[in-house]
Design a protein around this motif. Structure first.
Motif, PDB file in Angstrom:
ATOM      1  N   ASP A 351       0.820  -1.218   0.000  1.00 48.28           N
ATOM      2  CA  ASP A 351       0.000   0.000   0.000  1.00 48.28           C
ATOM      3  C   ASP A 351       0.853   1.267   0.000  1.00 48.28           C
ATOM      4  OD1 ASP A 351       1.001   0.036   2.585  1.00 48.28           O
ATOM      5  OD2 ASP A 351      -0.929  -0.255   3.570  1.00 48.28           O
ATOM      6  N   TYR A 352       2.107   1.137  -0.461  1.00 53.30           N
ATOM      7  CA  TYR A 352       3.004   2.297  -0.439  1.00 53.30           C
ATOM      8  C   TYR A 352       2.406   3.486  -1.180  1.00 53.30           C
ATOM      9  CZ  TYR A 352       6.652   5.495  -1.786  1.00 53.30           C
ATOM     10  OH  TYR A 352       7.365   6.658  -1.996  1.00 53.30           O
ATOM     11  N   GLU A 353       2.365   4.589  -0.486  1.00 45.77           N
ATOM     12  CA  GLU A 353       1.935   5.874  -1.039  1.00 45.77           C
ATOM     13  C   GLU A 353       2.924   6.883  -0.496  1.00 45.77           C
ATOM     14  OE1 GLU A 353      -2.731   6.875  -1.897  1.00 45.77           O
ATOM     15  OE2 GLU A 353      -2.057   6.877   0.150  1.00 45.77           O
ATOM     16  N   LEU A 354       3.516   7.686  -1.344  1.00 42.47           N
ATOM     17  CA  LEU A 354       4.575   8.596  -0.909  1.00 42.47           C
ATOM     18  C   LEU A 354       4.131   9.476   0.253  1.00 42.47           C
ATOM     19  CD1 LEU A 354       7.313   9.988  -1.122  1.00 42.47           C
ATOM     20  CD2 LEU A 354       6.410  11.362  -3.011  1.00 42.47           C
ATOM     21  N   ALA A 355       2.962  10.105   0.124  1.00 39.23           N
ATOM     22  CA  ALA A 355       2.515  11.059   1.156  1.00 39.23           C
ATOM     23  C   ALA A 355       2.346  10.384   2.511  1.00 39.23           C
ATOM     24  CB  ALA A 355       1.211  11.725   0.727  1.00 39.23           C
ATOM     25  N   SER A 356       1.662   9.245   2.534  1.00 39.34           N
ATOM     26  CA  SER A 356       1.393   8.566   3.804  1.00 39.34           C
ATOM     27  C   SER A 356       2.653   7.945   4.387  1.00 39.34           C
ATOM     28  CB  SER A 356       0.329   7.480   3.612  1.00 39.34           C
ATOM     29  OG  SER A 356      -0.905   8.069   3.298  1.00 39.34           O
ATOM     30  N   ASN A 357       3.475   7.351   3.538  1.00 41.40           N
ATOM     31  CA  ASN A 357       4.713   6.727   4.024  1.00 41.40           C
ATOM     32  C   ASN A 357       5.623   7.787   4.641  1.00 41.40           C
ATOM     33  OD1 ASN A 357       6.318   4.284   4.292  1.00 41.40           O
ATOM     34  ND2 ASN A 357       7.665   5.118   2.726  1.00 41.40           N
ATOM     35  N   ASN A 358       5.789   8.883   3.922  1.00 43.41           N
ATOM     36  CA  ASN A 358       6.622   9.977   4.424  1.00 43.41           C
ATOM     37  C   ASN A 358       6.033  10.569   5.698  1.00 43.41           C
ATOM     38  OD1 ASN A 358       7.139  13.121   4.473  1.00 43.41           O
ATOM     39  ND2 ASN A 358       8.858  12.221   3.363  1.00 43.41           N
ATOM     40  N   GLY A 359       4.736  10.840   5.670  1.00 41.40           N
ATOM     41  CA  GLY A 359       4.089  11.452   6.822  1.00 41.40           C
ATOM     42  C   GLY A 359       4.154  10.581   8.060  1.00 41.40           C
ATOM     43  N   ASN A 360       3.924   9.278   7.881  1.00 40.74           N
ATOM     44  CA  ASN A 360       3.940   8.368   9.032  1.00 40.74           C
ATOM     45  C   ASN A 360       5.346   8.160   9.573  1.00 40.74           C
ATOM     46  OD1 ASN A 360       1.164   7.731   9.460  1.00 40.74           O
ATOM     47  ND2 ASN A 360       1.178   6.531   7.580  1.00 40.74           N
ATOM     48  N   TRP A 361       6.340   8.089   8.693  1.00 41.06           N
ATOM     49  CA  TRP A 361       7.715   7.952   9.175  1.00 41.06           C
ATOM     50  C   TRP A 361       8.156   9.207   9.927  1.00 41.06           C
ATOM     51  CZ3 TRP A 361      11.306   4.491  10.207  1.00 41.06           C
ATOM     52  CH2 TRP A 361      11.096   3.183   9.745  1.00 41.06           C
ATOM     53  N   GLN A 362       7.812  10.371   9.397  1.00 39.78           N
ATOM     54  CA  GLN A 362       8.179  11.600  10.111  1.00 39.78           C
ATOM     55  C   GLN A 362       7.414  11.713  11.426  1.00 39.78           C
ATOM     56  OE1 GLN A 362       9.717  14.993   8.645  1.00 39.78           O
ATOM     57  NE2 GLN A 362       9.431  14.629   6.462  1.00 39.78           N
ATOM     58  N   TRP A 363       6.189  11.209  11.449  1.00 45.37           N
ATOM     59  CA  TRP A 363       5.426  11.194  12.702  1.00 45.37           C
ATOM     60  C   TRP A 363       6.156  10.343  13.745  1.00 45.37           C
ATOM     61  CZ3 TRP A 363       3.317   7.523  15.889  1.00 45.37           C
ATOM     62  CH2 TRP A 363       2.399   7.974  16.850  1.00 45.37           C
ATOM     63  N   ALA A 364       6.569   9.146  13.338  1.00 42.98           N
ATOM     64  CA  ALA A 364       7.226   8.225  14.263  1.00 42.98           C
ATOM     65  C   ALA A 364       8.576   8.759  14.738  1.00 42.98           C
ATOM     66  CB  ALA A 364       7.413   6.854  13.597  1.00 42.98           C
TER      67      ALA A 364
END
Length: 430
Positions: A351-364
């Motif tokens: 389910d890789y999506e640039l926006a969500s992957n980036n956003g969730n990694w930066q969140w973590a």
């Protein structure tokens, strides 16, 4: 030569409730449905057995069959989008090209390039909102600036929602042009068949009704599993939001997070390479390659981390609660740059999506907008006790627990790693 219109399929691989396709089919001219296997994207994939390519290839074959009652099917290209449209303009008399908009940096650049060419060639271009309820820029603060905190964005999103935003469209008539070639095979694209099987996505109402109570327990397998369907548009976002409004406010919030991260990426494209909070780029990451390798393989000695990474490596999926734990562990326990983890996930997640992957990694990692504060450091052992108390999920992915722990000693001690992370983050934020 008969004039035709073209519908360009991209991240909307379905007939049901497809806004751009609906308008194309109602345009009064025959429609040639087109899909471009983009060399620019496929050439970046490392594995020839990429499940995502197999998934959308199967979805296209299904779509091709669905188009037959309308008299046609899909015409596919294996090329750059610009080259593909140059060929189309040469071979057909095209009145209008229809497509649904995309919001990632590459997609925006690609669409500008193709649109410029088409307009220069005297071909009309019409684009539509389809993969989101609200496009980046539709939900803004009172001063017309973008939201950078989720909660007020979510509140405003819900206030703005009207019935027309989730009305489904249904194609009842229209004629398709029969393509002169068959769909490219996986082999022709340089890829191989995998173990993934495409099925028409369905929303499990029972899962949604219990979502709030069960979603954090990976052994229950109680998530929607619709991430890949949303990624490639084999399900309509309007259908998902309609179901969420009826059955699960918590799942609705997850769908809103998706749009929140999309608008962050569009308004702040620097997040692809940099921390949203610029000062966090000063963090002195340790970036120990041996420890990163152990994290990738699921050999850290922390059960939930290792189980999660093994699930990802084996299936291309990882439960969301576990994603938070493994991401926090990499960035904070090991002090490895979140971009390393983000790239690893990008290579494997179905389910890789640039926006969500980036956003969730930066969140973590604590580096993003509305992120978990840097001093919030998940204890992976406590997370396991809370969310997998019977070791069911962990046993599934690592086998015998005692054997695993004997083989892989913890690569860091939690309290020591926590203290080290706090010191390194504080130093960067002085």
């Amino acid at each position: 030569m008969q004039q035709i219109n073209i519908f360009w399929f991209r991240r909307d691989l379905r007939l049901e409730d497809n806004i751009g396709l609906y308008h194309a089919m109602n345009s009064g001219l025959p429609v040639l449905p087109v899909f471009i296997f983009d060399r620019n994207i496929l050439s970046q994939l490392d594995q020839k057995s990429d499940r995502r390519v197999d998934y959308f290839h199967q979805a296209l074959e299904y779509l091709n069959e669905e188009l037959k009652p309308f008299g046609g099917g899909l015409k596919t290209f294996f090329d750059s989008p610009l080259e593909a449209f140059m060929q189309l303009a040469k071979n057909y008399s095209i009145h209008t090209v229809f497509y649904n908009r995309d919001y990632e940096p590459y997609a925006i650049q690609r669409d500008l390039e193709v649109t410029d060419f088409l307009k220069t060639a005297g071909i009309k271009v019409l684009s539509f909102k389809d993969q989101v309820i609200f496009e980046p820029g539709e939900i803004l603060k009172q001063d017309q600036t973008p939201y950078t905190v989720y909660t007020p964005f979510s509140k405003r999103w819900k206030e703005a929602l009207q019935p027309q935003h989730i009305n489904a469209v249904k194609i009842k008539h229209g004629t398709c042009v029969k393509p002169d070639t068959n769909i490219h095979t996986l082999r022709a694209l340089g890829f191989e068949q995998t173990d993934i099987i495409f099925e028409v996505p369905a929303i499990n109402v029972n899962t949604l009704k219990e979502y709030e109570d069960t979603r954090n327990f990976p052994a229950k397998d109680a998530t929607s599993h619709l991430g890949i369907a949303l990624r490639f548009g084999t399900i309509s976002i309007r259908k998902c939001v309609t179901a969420a409004l009826k059955h699960s406010g918590v799942w609705l919030n997850e769908l809103i997070w998706r749009e929140f991260f999309m608008q962050i990426l569009l308004h702040y494209p620097a997040v692809v390479q940099h921390s949203f909070k610029a000062k966090y780029d000063l963090i002195k990451w340790r970036n120990n390659e041996r420890e990163f390798d152990k994290w990738c393989k699921g050999e850290t000695g922390y059960l939930m981390v290792d189980a999660g990474m093994r699930e990802l490596n084996a299936t291309g999926f990882m439960h969301n609660r576990v994603r938070m734990v493994v991401a926090s562990f990499l960035a904070k326990h090991l002090l490895i740059d979140w971009r390393w983890g983000e790239a690893y996930f990008a290579g494997l997640l179905l389910d890789y999506e640039l926006a969500s992957n980036n956003g969730n990694w930066q969140w973590a990692a604590g580096t993003g907008c509305d992120a978990a504060p840097y001093f919030r450091i998940f204890n992976p052992t406590e997370q396991q006790k809370k969310f997998d108390p019977d070791f069911k999920y962990i046993s599934k992915w690592i086998g015998d627990i005692d054997t695993h722990l004997l083989k892989y000693q913890p690569i860091v001690i939690h309290e020591e790693a926590r203290k080290r992370a706090l010191e390194i983050y504080k130093e960067a934020l002085k």
